[in-house]
Design a protein around this motif. Structure first.
Motif, short mmCIF file in Angstrom:
data_model
loop_
_atom_site.label_atom_id
_atom_site.label_comp_id
_atom_site.label_asym_id
_atom_site.label_seq_id
_atom_site.Cartn_x
_atom_site.Cartn_y
_atom_site.Cartn_z
N ASP A 36 0.84 -1.12 -0.04
CA ASP A 36 -0.06 0.12 -0.38
C ASP A 36 1.10 1.04 -0.41
OD1 ASP A 36 -2.86 -1.57 0.37
OD2 ASP A 36 -3.39 -0.14 1.25
N THR A 37 1.97 1.11 -0.57
CA THR A 37 2.62 2.62 -1.02
C THR A 37 2.95 2.96 -2.28
OG1 THR A 37 5.02 1.02 -1.10
CG2 THR A 37 4.05 1.92 1.44
N PRO A 38 3.39 4.04 -2.67
CA PRO A 38 3.89 4.07 -4.03
C PRO A 38 4.63 3.00 -4.57
CG PRO A 38 3.95 6.54 -2.94
CD PRO A 38 3.47 4.91 -1.66
N GLU A 39 5.93 2.92 -3.86
CA GLU A 39 7.31 1.52 -4.44
C GLU A 39 5.89 0.27 -4.26
OE1 GLU A 39 10.06 0.23 -1.05
OE2 GLU A 39 10.81 -1.18 -2.40
N TRP A 40 5.24 -0.07 -3.56
CA TRP A 40 4.76 -1.48 -3.66
C TRP A 40 3.94 -1.76 -5.50
CZ3 TRP A 40 3.53 -5.71 -2.46
CH2 TRP A 40 2.64 -6.74 -2.46
N ALA A 41 3.17 -0.23 -5.46
CA ALA A 41 2.41 0.13 -6.72
C ALA A 41 3.34 -0.37 -7.71
CB ALA A 41 1.81 1.21 -6.89
N GLU A 42 4.63 0.46 -8.10
CA GLU A 42 5.54 0.42 -8.60
C GLU A 42 6.07 -1.10 -9.39
OE1 GLU A 42 10.06 1.51 -9.67
OE2 GLU A 42 9.14 3.30 -7.91
N LYS A 43 5.92 -2.07 -7.70
CA LYS A 43 7.24 -2.77 -7.89
C LYS A 43 6.66 -4.02 -8.40
CE LYS A 43 11.74 -1.85 -5.79
NZ LYS A 43 11.86 -1.44 -5.17
N LYS A 44 5.08 -4.19 -7.81
CA LYS A 44 4.29 -4.79 -8.25
C LYS A 44 3.67 -4.49 -9.76
CE LYS A 44 -0.68 -4.83 -6.93
NZ LYS A 44 -1.69 -4.76 -6.47
N ALA A 45 3.94 -4.03 -10.51
CA ALA A 45 4.11 -3.75 -11.38
C ALA A 45 4.87 -4.48 -13.24
CB ALA A 45 3.17 -2.25 -12.72
N ASP A 46 5.73 -4.56 -11.87
CA ASP A 46 6.95 -5.32 -12.81
C ASP A 46 6.96 -6.84 -12.85
OD1 ASP A 46 9.46 -6.12 -13.72
OD2 ASP A 46 10.77 -4.81 -12.56
N PRO A 47 6.37 -7.40 -13.91
CA PRO A 47 6.47 -8.39 -14.07
C PRO A 47 7.96 -9.05 -13.79
CG PRO A 47 6.18 -8.17 -15.83
CD PRO A 47 6.43 -6.74 -15.37
N ALA A 48 8.84 -8.65 -14.37
CA ALA A 48 10.30 -9.42 -13.93
C ALA A 48 10.71 -9.66 -12.40
CB ALA A 48 11.72 -8.40 -14.37
N LEU A 49 9.60 -9.12 -11.81
CA LEU A 49 9.88 -9.22 -9.94
C LEU A 49 8.96 -10.04 -10.01
CD1 LEU A 49 11.98 -8.28 -7.60
CD2 LEU A 49 10.34 -6.05 -7.31
N MET A 50 7.28 -9.78 -9.93
CA MET A 50 6.00 -9.64 -9.03
C MET A 50 5.09 -10.45 -10.60
SD MET A 50 5.97 -7.38 -6.12
CE MET A 50 3.91 -7.49 -6.02
N PRO A 51 5.63 -11.70 -11.30
CA PRO A 51 4.73 -12.23 -11.81
C PRO A 51 3.62 -11.81 -12.06
CG PRO A 51 6.60 -13.53 -11.98
CD PRO A 51 6.31 -12.53 -10.61
N SER A 52 2.85 -12.68 -10.62
CA SER A 52 0.95 -12.27 -10.48
C SER A 52 0.79 -10.84 -9.66
CB SER A 52 1.12 -13.33 -9.66
OG SER A 52 1.42 -13.34 -8.10
N SER A 53 2.02 -9.94 -9.82
CA SER A 53 1.71 -8.89 -8.55
C SER A 53 1.60 -9.28 -7.67
CB SER A 53 0.47 -8.14 -8.95
OG SER A 53 0.87 -8.17 -11.03
N ARG A 54 1.79 -10.30 -7.37
CA ARG A 54 1.56 -10.28 -5.64
C ARG A 54 2.08 -11.28 -4.71
NH1 ARG A 54 -4.88 -13.14 -4.99
NH2 ARG A 54 -5.33 -11.01 -5.99
N VAL A 55 2.05 -10.91 -3.67
CA VAL A 55 3.33 -11.73 -2.57
C VAL A 55 3.22 -12.86 -1.94
CG1 VAL A 55 5.13 -9.84 -2.41
CG2 VAL A 55 3.29 -10.07 -0.94
N PRO A 56 4.13 -14.50 -1.85
CA PRO A 56 5.37 -14.08 -2.49
C PRO A 56 5.37 -13.97 -3.79
CG PRO A 56 4.16 -16.30 -1.28
CD PRO A 56 3.32 -15.22 -0.88
N THR A 57 6.58 -13.95 -3.85
CA THR A 57 7.41 -14.26 -5.01
C THR A 57 8.91 -15.29 -5.41
OG1 THR A 57 5.87 -13.13 -6.33
CG2 THR A 57 8.47 -14.36 -7.59
N VAL A 58 8.98 -16.42 -5.21
CA VAL A 58 9.91 -16.78 -5.00
C VAL A 58 11.00 -16.46 -6.69
CG1 VAL A 58 11.66 -18.76 -5.27
CG2 VAL A 58 9.84 -17.95 -3.05
N TRP A 59 12.53 -16.50 -6.32
CA TRP A 59 13.36 -16.88 -7.66
C TRP A 59 14.52 -17.76 -7.53
CZ3 TRP A 59 11.94 -14.18 -12.44
CH2 TRP A 59 11.38 -13.39 -12.99
N ASP A 60 14.03 -18.36 -8.55
CA ASP A 60 15.43 -20.08 -8.10
C ASP A 60 15.88 -19.66 -9.45
OD1 ASP A 60 16.89 -21.90 -7.68
OD2 ASP A 60 15.25 -22.97 -7.14
N GLY A 61 17.08 -19.02 -9.48
CA GLY A 61 18.13 -18.61 -11.18
C GLY A 61 16.80 -17.77 -11.03
N ASP A 62 16.38 -17.95 -12.42
CA ASP A 62 16.00 -17.05 -13.04
C ASP A 62 14.94 -17.37 -13.60
OD1 ASP A 62 16.35 -18.99 -14.90
OD2 ASP A 62 17.27 -17.82 -16.16
#
Ligand SMILES: N[C@@H](CCC(=O)N[C@@H](CS)C(=O)NCC(=O)O)C(=O)O
Length: 224
Positions: A36-62
């Motif tokens: 619920d912050t501007p940083e959250w809105a920005e990061k959740k829109a980035d599929p290279a970070l959060m592909p479903s726009s939700r947490v948790p997301t795990v990155w195992d390598g790529d």
């Protein structure tokens, strides 16, 4: 490995994914993004970070994995099923069923009692639908402990995937003063005292005041 999380104070799904990562025994990095912050809105829109726009997301390598149950599946495939699921067939069937029931359900309890590991409300009133959810969970915990719980204090003895899925509920019962009885009460005490839960709550207590989400607090006041 890396896990993307929401506030430790509030994000129950993040806690599930994080417990699954701890159970893998692997080193991993954490990125906590205040919801619920501007940083959250920005990061959740980035599929290279959060592909479903939700947490948790795990990155195992790529490779990205999201949805708490998928994260548990991924990690158990990679690091050993027995660290996550009971070996005995009947126990495993019950563990998988109740984990899935948590993932898909108990919406009334989740809606009325958002996780907040830093607060305690002693005068909280559960509405009827949430009360039914709490009773169902108490029955499931009691059956798991009585039928399959030999060998340790957790649902299926040793700490595993079902505990990861229900740990946030145990925290909610603690926050909202929802009293359990018998084996379910003993289990709740055990899971709340687990060292990883203590570690999570300590980190939540260190989160900045500015990360407080006011509308959660307002929502809860309606039931006091
Ligand atoms: N079913 C998902 C639920 C994940 C979820 O809903 N996470 C919340 C935070 S606890 C979220 O990211 N919500 C998106 C938002 O608030 O914008 C899972 O099992 O991981």
């Amino acid at each position: 490995m890396r896990i993307i999380l929401g506030n430790k104070r509030y994000s129950s799904w993040s806690l599930r994914g994080w417990l699954a990562m701890k159970q893998s025994g692997q080193d991993f990095e954490e990125l906590v993004i205040p919801m619920d912050t501007p940083e959250w809105a920005e990061k959740k829109a980035d599929p290279a970070l959060m592909p479903s726009s939700r947490v948790p997301t795990v990155w195992d390598g790529d490779i990205a994995v999201w949805e708490s149950l998928a994260i548990i599946d991924w990690l158990s495939d990679r690091y050993g099923q027995t660290a996550y699921w009971p070996v005995d067939g009947a126990a495993r069937a019950f563990a998988r069923s109740i984990a899935a029931e948590m993932h898909a359900g108990f919406t009334a309890l989740r809606r009325q009692c958002p996780m907040d590991v830093c607060s305690s409300y002693r005068t909280f009133r559960l509405e009827e639908d949430a009360r039914r959810d709490a009773e169902r969970i108490e029955q499931l915990w009691t059956k798991a402990r009585e039928d399959y719980g030999d060998g340790g204090p957790y649902l299926f003895g040793a700490f595993g995937a079902a505990d990861m899925m229900y740990a946030p509920v145990a925290m909610r019962f603690r926050t909202y003063g929802i009293d359990l009885t018998g084996a379910a009460a003993t289990y709740q005490t055990a899971i709340c005292a687990h060292p990883w839960i203590t570690e999570w709550c300590d980190a939540a207590a260190e989160e900045p005041e500015s990360w407080t989400i006011e509308h959660y607090e307002d929502h809860v006041r309606a039931y006091l």
